[in-house]
Design an enzyme around this catalytic site. Sequence first.
Site, mmCIF file in Angstrom:
data_model
loop_
_atom_site.group_PDB
_atom_site.id
_atom_site.type_symbol
_atom_site.label_atom_id
_atom_site.label_comp_id
_atom_site.label_asym_id
_atom_site.label_seq_id
_atom_site.Cartn_x
_atom_site.Cartn_y
_atom_site.Cartn_z
ATOM 1 N N ALA A 250 -8.715 -4.517 -4.006
ATOM 2 C CA ALA A 250 -9.496 -3.354 -4.464
ATOM 3 C C ALA A 250 -9.977 -3.560 -5.895
ATOM 4 C CB ALA A 250 -8.645 -2.092 -4.353
ATOM 5 N N LYS B 272 0.333 -5.503 -13.356
ATOM 6 C CA LYS B 272 1.702 -5.224 -13.775
ATOM 7 C C LYS B 272 2.548 -6.490 -13.807
ATOM 8 C CE LYS B 272 5.335 -2.155 -12.155
ATOM 9 N NZ LYS B 272 5.701 -1.209 -11.090
ATOM 10 N N SER C 111 0.164 -6.743 -2.571
ATOM 11 C CA SER C 111 0.045 -6.755 -1.104
ATOM 12 C C SER C 111 -1.171 -7.511 -0.598
ATOM 13 C CB SER C 111 -0.006 -5.320 -0.573
ATOM 14 O OG SER C 111 1.225 -4.708 -0.769
ATOM 15 N N ALA D 79 -1.400 -10.078 2.967
ATOM 16 C CA ALA D 79 -2.018 -9.646 4.228
ATOM 17 C C ALA D 79 -2.123 -10.814 5.188
ATOM 18 C CB ALA D 79 -3.383 -9.039 3.966
ATOM 19 N N GLN D 80 -1.792 -10.541 6.435
ATOM 20 C CA GLN D 80 -1.758 -11.621 7.426
ATOM 21 C C GLN D 80 -2.885 -11.500 8.437
ATOM 22 O OE1 GLN D 80 2.090 -11.130 9.267
ATOM 23 N NE2 GLN D 80 3.146 -12.302 7.697
ATOM 24 N N GLY D 81 -2.874 -10.367 9.158
ATOM 25 C CA GLY D 81 -3.717 -10.192 10.344
ATOM 26 C C GLY D 81 -5.194 -10.369 10.070
ATOM 27 N N GLU E 282 -6.140 -6.336 17.495
ATOM 28 C CA GLU E 282 -4.868 -5.759 17.032
ATOM 29 C C GLU E 282 -4.703 -4.396 17.689
ATOM 30 O OE1 GLU E 282 -3.916 -7.885 12.802
ATOM 31 O OE2 GLU E 282 -4.906 -5.963 12.677
ATOM 32 N N ASP F 211 2.858 3.348 -9.093
ATOM 33 C CA ASP F 211 2.583 3.604 -10.520
ATOM 34 C C ASP F 211 1.295 4.395 -10.745
ATOM 35 O OD1 ASP F 211 4.766 2.268 -11.527
ATOM 36 O OD2 ASP F 211 3.685 0.415 -11.950
ATOM 37 N N HIS G 75 5.558 -0.344 9.707
ATOM 38 C CA HIS G 75 5.036 -1.380 10.597
ATOM 39 C C HIS G 75 6.088 -1.638 11.666
ATOM 40 C CE1 HIS G 75 3.320 -5.019 12.152
ATOM 41 N NE2 HIS G 75 2.261 -4.852 11.386
ATOM 42 N N ARG H 254 0.272 1.998 15.491
ATOM 43 C CA ARG H 254 1.561 1.671 14.854
ATOM 44 C C ARG H 254 2.572 2.800 14.898
ATOM 45 N NH1 ARG H 254 -0.555 -1.851 9.723
ATOM 46 N NH2 ARG H 254 -1.194 -3.566 11.053
ATOM 47 N N HIS I 181 5.603 0.093 5.239
ATOM 48 C CA HIS I 181 4.520 -0.878 5.122
ATOM 49 C C HIS I 181 3.330 -0.395 4.302
ATOM 50 C CE1 HIS I 181 2.050 -4.246 6.283
ATOM 51 N NE2 HIS I 181 1.184 -3.501 6.933
ATOM 52 N N ARG J 58 -2.772 4.748 9.801
ATOM 53 C CA ARG J 58 -3.863 3.779 9.618
ATOM 54 C C ARG J 58 -4.039 2.870 10.834
ATOM 55 N NH1 ARG J 58 -3.833 -1.798 7.401
ATOM 56 N NH2 ARG J 58 -1.597 -1.603 7.076
ATOM 57 N N LEU K 56 -7.674 -3.472 4.174
ATOM 58 C CA LEU K 56 -8.457 -4.424 3.370
ATOM 59 C C LEU K 56 -9.913 -3.974 3.375
ATOM 60 C CD1 LEU K 56 -6.963 -7.890 4.465
ATOM 61 C CD2 LEU K 56 -6.434 -6.577 2.411
HETATM 62 C C1 LIG Z 1 2.886 -8.141 4.397
HETATM 63 C C2 LIG Z 1 1.629 -7.326 4.456
HETATM 64 C C3 LIG Z 1 0.659 -7.630 5.411
HETATM 65 C C4 LIG Z 1 -0.530 -6.884 5.470
HETATM 66 N N1 LIG Z 1 -1.494 -7.235 6.367
HETATM 67 C C5 LIG Z 1 -2.683 -6.562 6.348
HETATM 68 C C6 LIG Z 1 -3.763 -6.978 7.172
HETATM 69 O O1 LIG Z 1 -3.680 -7.974 7.884
HETATM 70 N N2 LIG Z 1 -4.914 -6.256 7.135
HETATM 71 C C7 LIG Z 1 -5.071 -5.143 6.343
HETATM 72 O O2 LIG Z 1 -6.141 -4.531 6.354
HETATM 73 N N3 LIG Z 1 -4.053 -4.754 5.544
HETATM 74 C C8 LIG Z 1 -2.886 -5.430 5.520
HETATM 75 N N4 LIG Z 1 -1.881 -5.022 4.686
HETATM 76 C C9 LIG Z 1 -2.130 -3.910 3.766
HETATM 77 C C10 LIG Z 1 -3.044 -4.388 2.647
HETATM 78 O O3 LIG Z 1 -2.686 -5.714 2.298
HETATM 79 C C11 LIG Z 1 -2.948 -3.511 1.408
HETATM 80 O O4 LIG Z 1 -3.075 -2.166 1.750
HETATM 81 C C12 LIG Z 1 -4.052 -3.871 0.434
HETATM 82 O O5 LIG Z 1 -4.055 -5.246 0.179
HETATM 83 C C13 LIG Z 1 -3.892 -3.096 -0.860
HETATM 84 O O6 LIG Z 1 -4.754 -3.663 -1.810
HETATM 85 P P1 LIG Z 1 -4.782 -3.042 -3.266
HETATM 86 O O7 LIG Z 1 -5.755 -3.847 -4.037
HETATM 87 O O8 LIG Z 1 -4.986 -1.587 -3.157
HETATM 88 O O9 LIG Z 1 -3.301 -3.261 -3.815
HETATM 89 P P2 LIG Z 1 -2.475 -4.600 -4.113
HETATM 90 O O10 LIG Z 1 -3.073 -5.779 -3.492
HETATM 91 O O11 LIG Z 1 -1.053 -4.295 -3.792
HETATM 92 O O12 LIG Z 1 -2.633 -4.764 -5.674
HETATM 93 C C14 LIG Z 1 -2.074 -3.827 -6.565
HETATM 94 C C15 LIG Z 1 -2.285 -4.338 -7.980
HETATM 95 O O13 LIG Z 1 -1.968 -3.296 -8.893
HETATM 96 C C16 LIG Z 1 -1.201 -3.826 -9.956
HETATM 97 N N5 LIG Z 1 -0.446 -2.719 -10.552
HETATM 98 C C17 LIG Z 1 0.475 -1.918 -9.973
HETATM 99 N N6 LIG Z 1 0.921 -1.006 -10.851
HETATM 100 C C18 LIG Z 1 0.271 -1.234 -12.019
HETATM 101 C C19 LIG Z 1 0.305 -0.654 -13.309
HETATM 102 N N7 LIG Z 1 1.122 0.369 -13.598
HETATM 103 N N8 LIG Z 1 -0.489 -1.161 -14.275
HETATM 104 C C20 LIG Z 1 -1.311 -2.224 -14.023
HETATM 105 N N9 LIG Z 1 -1.381 -2.814 -12.818
HETATM 106 C C21 LIG Z 1 -0.610 -2.324 -11.837
HETATM 107 C C22 LIG Z 1 -0.370 -4.904 -9.308
HETATM 108 O O14 LIG Z 1 0.108 -5.822 -10.297
HETATM 109 C C23 LIG Z 1 -1.408 -5.517 -8.373
HETATM 110 O O15 LIG Z 1 -2.194 -6.447 -9.062
HETATM 111 C C24 LIG Z 1 -0.706 -5.783 4.595
HETATM 112 C C25 LIG Z 1 0.266 -5.473 3.652
HETATM 113 C C26 LIG Z 1 1.420 -6.242 3.565
HETATM 114 C C27 LIG Z 1 2.444 -5.888 2.538
#
Ligand SMILES: Cc1cc2nc3c(=O)[nH]c(=O)nc-3n(C[C@H](O)[C@H](O)[C@H](O)COP(=O)(O)OP(=O)(O)OC[C@H]3O[C@@H](n4cnc5c(N)ncnc54)[C@H](O)[C@@H]3O)c2cc1C
Length: 500
Positions: A17, A36, A43, A47-49, A116, A211, A232, A281, A342, A377, A383
């Site tokens: 994001a 952080k 996460s 991500a795998q799928g 899926e 956070d 999950h 799920r 999850h 979800r 993603l």
């Molecule tokens: C094992 C696993 C498998 C998954 N597989 C899939 C999939 O196949 N398909 C799918 O669509 N989704 C999947 N998901 C879900 C998906 O990966 C996440 O919902 C998505 O990647 C979230 O992205 P994000 O950028 O919001 O957060 P993240 O990728 O978690 O990034 C969060 C960021 O915020 C930073 N941060 C946190 N707190 C602070 C703070 N206080 N100050 C500054 N920085 C901070 C962290 O350091 C990190 O850089 C999976 C999740 C997991 C855990």
Amino acid sequence: MKKTFEYDVVILGGGLAGIYTALNLNKNLKIAILVKDKIEKGSSNLAQGGIAAEVEFDPDKIEEHYEDTLKAGSYLNDKAATRVLVEEAGYNIKNLISLGVNFDRDSNGELVKTLEGAHRSRRILHAGGDATGAKVMADLRATLAKQENITVYEDEMAFEIIKKNKKAIGLIAINQANEPVYFFCQKIVIATGGVGGIYKNSTNEKFAVGDGIALAYRAGINISNMEFVQFHPTGLYEEEKQGQRFLISEAVRGEGAILKNIEGERFMAKYDKERMELAPRDVVSQAIYREMFDTWSDHVYLDITSKSKEFLMKRFPTIYEKCLSIGVDMSKDLIPVAPIEHFLCGGIKTDCNGHTNLENVYAVGECASTGVHGANRLASNSLLECVVFGNRIAEDIKRSDLTIPDVEPKKHTVTHKMFSFHPIRSEIRDVMDKYVGIVRSEEGLEIAKKIIGRHFKNLSKTLVHSHYYYETLNMATTAMMIIEAAIKRKESVGCHYRVN
Ligand SMILES: Cc1cc2nc3c(=O)[nH]c(=O)nc-3n(C[C@H](O)[C@H](O)[C@H](O)COP(=O)(O)OP(=O)(O)OC[C@H]3O[C@@H](n4cnc5c(N)ncnc54)[C@H](O)[C@@H]3O)c2cc1C
């Protein structure tokens, strides 16, 4: 000496994001990304799928993606946001490819798609077989490294938004030396990910404790749908393991894996005759929970022995290796699995352009509540949510009239103490697992409220300026929001299951 920086846009989070939003902003903007931990963590990298998207722009297929998303979300989804999600999916996939992302392709160069749970057709794109997140993020980080207008700050944890005249004008972070660092800016994008670290066991890393949601709450920003915590169905079960747990992707069921209880009985027909293992799920997790309860057990099995070793090693290289490392050859053996925390469907409330109710603050990704997931979800839509709404935020910022904020760092006087707060963290995780898991009751939720409410109150009263303190306060804040929302919603819907 006070550390102060000025940027046009500050993005909290270096997951999909955050990075995707940054890469879509104008190159003449001065942008900071705060993370952080290290930028390779979070996460998105796990991500795998894959990522769900109808890339052929076929209106009927897009309509089916829309309907599947609403159905999985028990129709509590925000319909306008869901339309945006599915209709802008194709454009953002093309954009990801143009930013250097390599999705898996067949020998003719066509994108490969998988299936899926609760998707009626093959529409999930993936990369590196089952290493989608790691590949996509590595490709995007390579592009990011070439952007001179974007600076990444690692190990900087944001904890407070600075406001003036009811508008956000900056934020305060804490660095590894526990010093406050001030960032003044015109726009803030919160992209801090999920909350798995407030549970004892989760697929998320431990530092994912909500956070961004907690700091938004402290700034008076609206939060919604916190009761919808998705479990999950198939976390890898390892008897003594606690904390971050390995996931067996839903795509394994998409390729034909079936679920069996410890007596070897395939059970999904009892719960969802039509969709079986590919039900949403919430349905599959609750079915497994019931089977574990009825068999006095803490896991069930996933059986993909119908596929050859060659197929599995090519399609699921990461999962195959991980299973082998614990003595399970998935081409011959059953994989022990159990549901695990999850994903958070709710979070910081936004409109379809990522705006929160506080001027100059946006939220995107897992920490945001756009409403697209409703009560549960649909697999691989998260993603997609990161990129569709990240792009919308970037477009919205491009349209904004950016004005330089009045820079005036306020004095931040707080106690410095190196308390670890470990007993509190540990109790929060135990309580969330025990009372705020897949199955919830009035009595259990009230017990959780009492225990975590006490920690929340004490932590709020005693300001200690340290990384541990803010993280623990955020854990208590996020946990309280989930518990209160869960108490309020009396009926069972989606991933919120109430026995009374
Ligand atoms: C094992 C696993 C498998 C998954 N597989 C899939 C999939 O196949 N398909 C799918 O669509 N989704 C999947 N998901 C879900 C998906 O990966 C996440 O919902 C998505 O990647 C979230 O992205 P994000 O950028 O919001 O957060 P993240 O990728 O978690 O990034 C969060 C960021 O915020 C930073 N941060 C946190 N707190 C602070 C703070 N206080 N100050 C500054 N920085 C901070 C962290 O350091 C990190 O850089 C999976 C999740 C997991 C855990």
